[in-house]
Design a protein around this motif. Structure first.
Motif, PDB file in Angstrom:
ATOM      1  N   LYS A 164      14.366 112.987  38.242  1.00 18.23           N
ATOM      2  CA  LYS A 164      15.472 112.013  38.200  1.00 18.23           C
ATOM      3  C   LYS A 164      16.599 112.546  37.312  1.00 18.23           C
ATOM      4  O   LYS A 164      17.782 112.468  37.680  1.00 18.23           O
ATOM      5  CB  LYS A 164      14.955 110.665  37.671  1.00 18.23           C
ATOM      6  CG  LYS A 164      15.960 109.538  37.777  1.00 18.23           C
ATOM      7  CD  LYS A 164      16.214 109.136  39.221  1.00 18.23           C
ATOM      8  CE  LYS A 164      17.368 108.181  39.365  1.00 18.23           C
ATOM      9  NZ  LYS A 164      17.604 107.773  40.758  1.00 18.23           N
ATOM     10  N   ALA A 165      16.246 113.121  36.165  1.00 16.74           N
ATOM     11  CA  ALA A 165      17.272 113.644  35.249  1.00 16.74           C
ATOM     12  C   ALA A 165      18.052 114.770  35.928  1.00 16.74           C
ATOM     13  O   ALA A 165      19.286 114.819  35.850  1.00 16.74           O
ATOM     14  CB  ALA A 165      16.608 114.147  33.964  1.00 16.74           C
TER      15      ALA A 165
ATOM     16  N   VAL B 156      19.484 109.476  44.794  1.00 18.13           N
ATOM     17  CA  VAL B 156      18.178 109.798  45.388  1.00 18.13           C
ATOM     18  C   VAL B 156      17.076 109.077  44.599  1.00 18.13           C
ATOM     19  O   VAL B 156      17.044 109.133  43.366  1.00 18.13           O
ATOM     20  CB  VAL B 156      17.925 111.328  45.372  1.00 18.13           C
ATOM     21  CG1 VAL B 156      16.532 111.647  45.908  1.00 18.13           C
ATOM     22  CG2 VAL B 156      18.994 112.051  46.180  1.00 18.13           C
ATOM     23  N   THR B 157      16.215 108.375  45.320  1.00 15.25           N
ATOM     24  CA  THR B 157      15.112 107.655  44.672  1.00 15.25           C
ATOM     25  C   THR B 157      13.977 108.626  44.364  1.00 15.25           C
ATOM     26  O   THR B 157      13.609 109.445  45.210  1.00 15.25           O
ATOM     27  CB  THR B 157      14.583 106.552  45.610  1.00 15.25           C
ATOM     28  OG1 THR B 157      15.665 105.675  45.914  1.00 15.25           O
ATOM     29  CG2 THR B 157      13.455 105.765  44.963  1.00 15.25           C
ATOM     30  N   VAL B 158      13.427 108.516  43.174  1.00 10.20           N
ATOM     31  CA  VAL B 158      12.289 109.358  42.803  1.00 10.20           C
ATOM     32  C   VAL B 158      11.032 108.493  42.757  1.00 10.20           C
ATOM     33  O   VAL B 158      11.001 107.453  42.101  1.00 10.20           O
ATOM     34  CB  VAL B 158      12.521 110.052  41.447  1.00 10.20           C
ATOM     35  CG1 VAL B 158      11.286 110.832  41.027  1.00 10.20           C
ATOM     36  CG2 VAL B 158      13.742 110.978  41.532  1.00 10.20           C
TER      37      VAL B 158
ATOM     38  N   SER C  35      11.507 103.501  29.921  1.00  9.23           N
ATOM     39  CA  SER C  35      11.935 102.836  31.168  1.00  9.23           C
ATOM     40  C   SER C  35      12.769 103.772  32.035  1.00  9.23           C
ATOM     41  O   SER C  35      13.914 103.473  32.412  1.00  9.23           O
ATOM     42  CB  SER C  35      12.676 101.518  30.904  1.00  9.23           C
ATOM     43  OG  SER C  35      12.670 100.746  32.103  1.00  9.23           O
ATOM     44  N   GLU C  36      12.174 104.922  32.355  1.00  6.85           N
ATOM     45  CA  GLU C  36      12.832 105.873  33.258  1.00  6.85           C
ATOM     46  C   GLU C  36      13.107 105.183  34.593  1.00  6.85           C
ATOM     47  O   GLU C  36      12.316 104.365  35.063  1.00  6.85           O
ATOM     48  CB  GLU C  36      11.924 107.092  33.497  1.00  6.85           C
ATOM     49  CG  GLU C  36      11.585 107.874  32.252  1.00  6.85           C
ATOM     50  CD  GLU C  36      12.771 108.651  31.682  1.00  6.85           C
ATOM     51  OE1 GLU C  36      13.805 108.769  32.371  1.00  6.85           O
ATOM     52  OE2 GLU C  36      12.649 109.137  30.544  1.00  6.85           O
ATOM     53  N   ASP C  37      14.206 105.560  35.222  1.00  4.09           N
ATOM     54  CA  ASP C  37      14.618 104.889  36.457  1.00  4.09           C
ATOM     55  C   ASP C  37      13.881 105.492  37.666  1.00  4.09           C
ATOM     56  O   ASP C  37      14.475 106.183  38.496  1.00  4.09           O
ATOM     57  CB  ASP C  37      16.136 105.017  36.625  1.00  4.09           C
ATOM     58  CG  ASP C  37      16.654 104.121  37.738  1.00  4.09           C
ATOM     59  OD1 ASP C  37      15.930 103.179  38.133  1.00  4.09           O
ATOM     60  OD2 ASP C  37      17.772 104.377  38.217  1.00  4.09           O
TER      61      ASP C  37
END
Ligand SMILES: Cc1ncc(C[n+]2csc(CCOP(=O)(O)OP(=O)(O)O)c2C)c(N)n1
Ligand code: SF4
Ligand SMILES: [Mg+2]
Length: 303
Positions: free
Chosen positions: A84-85, A95-97, A121-123
């Motif tokens: 995600k980063a 883009v969804t991880v 709380s990573e997205d």
């Protein structure tokens, strides 16, 4: 690989195509297909060692409509964090991880990475498909294995109750956590959809029968999953922000746990007294769930 995220073959609405490597009757391909139907093609999967390392095959014969990155057993949440980063830094934050991990990779060896991602709380989506043992390596017990269950490392039956992963995850106060079942696809999809509108860590715990490891016929997968919910062994609920609890399904009448246990060979050694003990545990957890619930809302299930 991530750079090609929009270049995958067009599978129309089918993300998990025929020709995958799962055993007959496996609940896994159903679950992943439904999840990806909602998340869409702009999704990258982070996959630790598990049955899906085999099910998804080897490039270029992948039965998936999205990209997938394999990683070590304990690192699903850490990989998803890094993906995600990297995507955000390269202006592909849309883009969804999805970290897609088994119960062993979640309840046991990957718990530290999951805890770190939840605490920050990573997205990301983190979805644990729970077949209740280490199936890829031949059915060793995990801390998700239910009490009484035979596995190769619990030859006389699992002694401990299943770990309460939902309580552990909720203690991190992530914005959204939910349980789901392959027997309730509308509820499952509604939960994934709800998660898409939420920033931060989304955790979904999917109960996913494994006919091979559970020693049952391959056409009993959905019946077993439905009985798990109707016997209240595996209730459907959501937790918002670690606090607000919503129960999504209340079975119309009480179904005895013996009906669920008796269709599976992994419980065939249990005696009446064992089944009564399991029933008492299920009853007491169900009562607690209802008394802790802020709301009962069946709208996902009824759709
Ligand atoms: C550090 C490490 N220990 C052990 C293994 C061997 N291993 C690969 S998959 C697996 C079991 C995975 O169990 P689970 O996460 O429940 O997924 P399932 O196989 O049930 O789909 C094990 C023990 C490994 N790959 N890495
Ligand atoms: S061992 Fe179980 S979870 Fe793994 S592919 Fe076979 S049926 Fe599916
Ligand atoms: Mg497993």
């Amino acid at each position: 690989m991530v750079g090609d995220v929009t270049d995958r073959r067009d599978f129309d609405s089918c993300f998990m195509t025929p020709g995958h490597m799962a055993c007959p009757g496996c609940g896994g391909p159903l679950a992943l297909n439904w999840v990806l139907e909602v998340l869409g093609k702009k999704t990258v999967i982070g996959l630790p060692a598990c049955c899906f390392s085999i099910i998804t095959g080897a490039f270029p014969h992948m039965p998936l409509g999205v990209n997938l990155v394999h990683t070590a057993f304990e690192t699903a949440a850490a990989l998803a964090t890094g993906l995600k980063a990297g995507l955000e830094m390269t202006e592909r934050g849309d883009v969804t991880v999805l970290a897609w991990a088994g119960d062993g990779g979640t309840f046991d060896i990957g718990l530290q990475a999951l805890s770190g991602a939840c605490e920050r709380s990573e997205d990301i989506f983190y979805i644990c498909y729970d077949n209740e043992a280490y199936m890829n390596t031949g059915n060793q017990r995990s801390s998700a294995t239910p009490i009484g269950s035979w596995t190769t490392t619990t030859p006389t039956g699992e002694a401990a109750e299943k770990k309460d992963i939902m309580a552990i995850v909720a203690a991190h106060r992530i914005p959204y956590a939910a349980t789901a079942s392959v027997a309730f696809p509308e509820d499952l999809k509604a939960k994934v959809k709800k998660g898409m509108g939420i920033k931060g860590t989304k955790f979904i715990h999917i109960h996913m029968p494994c006919p091979t490891g559970w020693r049952m016929a391959s056409d009993l997968t959905i019946r077993a999953a439905r009985l798990a919910v109707n016997t209240r062994i595996f209730p459907l609920f959501e937790i918002f922000g670690g606090e607000k609890k919503v129960v999504n399904y209340v079975p119309k009448e009480k179904v005895e746990v013996s009906r669920y246990l008796k269709i599976q060979g992994r419980f065939s050694h249990l005696k009446g007294v064992d089944i009564e003990m399991i029933q008492r545990g299920v009853d007491s957890r169900w009562e607690k769930l209802l008394s802790d619930a802020d709301e009962v809302s069946t709208e996902n299930v009824m759709k």
